[in-house]
Design a protein around this motif. Sequence first.
Motif, PDB file in Angstrom:
ATOM      1  N   LYS A  80       0.834  -1.206   0.000  1.00 46.39           N
ATOM      2  CA  LYS A  80       0.000   0.000   0.000  1.00 46.39           C
ATOM      3  C   LYS A  80       0.868   1.257   0.000  1.00 46.39           C
ATOM      4  O   LYS A  80       0.556   2.238  -0.687  1.00 46.39           O
ATOM      5  N   GLU A  83       2.257   1.692  -3.486  1.00 46.99           N
ATOM      6  CA  GLU A  83       1.301   2.242  -4.441  1.00 46.99           C
ATOM      7  C   GLU A  83       0.989   3.719  -4.165  1.00 46.99           C
ATOM      8  O   GLU A  83       0.892   4.523  -5.098  1.00 46.99           O
ATOM      9  N   SER A  84       0.859   4.069  -2.892  1.00 51.84           N
ATOM     10  CA  SER A  84       0.420   5.434  -2.566  1.00 51.84           C
ATOM     11  C   SER A  84       1.556   6.452  -2.583  1.00 51.84           C
ATOM     12  O   SER A  84       1.345   7.626  -2.920  1.00 51.84           O
ATOM     13  N   ASP A  85       2.766   6.040  -2.231  1.00 56.59           N
ATOM     14  CA  ASP A  85       3.876   6.986  -2.067  1.00 56.59           C
ATOM     15  C   ASP A  85       5.044   6.769  -3.040  1.00 56.59           C
ATOM     16  O   ASP A  85       5.565   7.720  -3.615  1.00 56.59           O
ATOM     17  N   TYR A 121      -1.181   2.514 -13.287  1.00 58.12           N
ATOM     18  CA  TYR A 121      -0.774   3.900 -13.499  1.00 58.12           C
ATOM     19  C   TYR A 121       0.150   4.103 -14.698  1.00 58.12           C
ATOM     20  O   TYR A 121       0.338   5.242 -15.135  1.00 58.12           O
TER      21      TYR A 121
END
Length: 259
Positions: A80, A83-85, A121
């Motif tokens: 997570k 993916e987020s950072d 992405y």
Amino acid sequence: MAYDYDSFKSDVLKLTGIDLNLYKERQMKRRIESLIVRKGYDGFDSFYKGMKQDENLLRTFVSYLTINVSQFYRNPTQWKIFESDILPYLCKQFHNKVSIWSAACSTGDEPYTLAMICAKYIPLENIHIIATDIDDDVLRFARQGIYSSKSLVDLPKEFLQKWFTAYDENRYIIDDKIKKCISFKKHNLLADPYYNGLNLIVCRNVVIYFTDEAKIQIYKQFEQSLDRQGILFIGSTEQILKPKEYGFESFATFFYKKD
């Protein structure tokens, strides 16, 4: 002169190219002794002779050394954060293209997880992953891309639904479009040349089995393999003390950026 563990290590190096001196001795010796007993041999000498005569025994030994524990989306919290950072940073830094090395990839769960997250992405044609391991058998398994439902238990449903098809009652096969993002190759972290021009290196829960001297050499070579501002992603059981000594700085928990 009695044939002892030192003699065994020397012969294994000649036979396989694997230097057992670079592994933590007490831990590795205990593991090998356990395997020797389970296979019905009475010591290092007879077991080594058995490996020379039996290719299947030799392959079992190499596979046993590599401690193949893997699972899709293993340690979900880390993925997570990735993916987020981490991935947004990489996309910005390297213009929406990624060149990744999944080192000691075992059965392929990790590089396939990487590819699926990146594909949310980044166009598939811009995702390039080299996935390596020392074990030919796990690489063969990974190339097939067929996995049991047990190994997919932590994988988010969106990935399972988009990239997998039921193969039989208990197994799934991954989409060829994801497979094409990944090149599986044999590589020994302790002996072979490292890759260059990488944006991200993922090497998780592996170096804990090596001596401190081997760890230092691995981290230094990882730093040289990464492009400037590239990221090293390590495992939940690991920590790099004094990362600046290797040319890294902490970026997030379990992630280090090349200075």
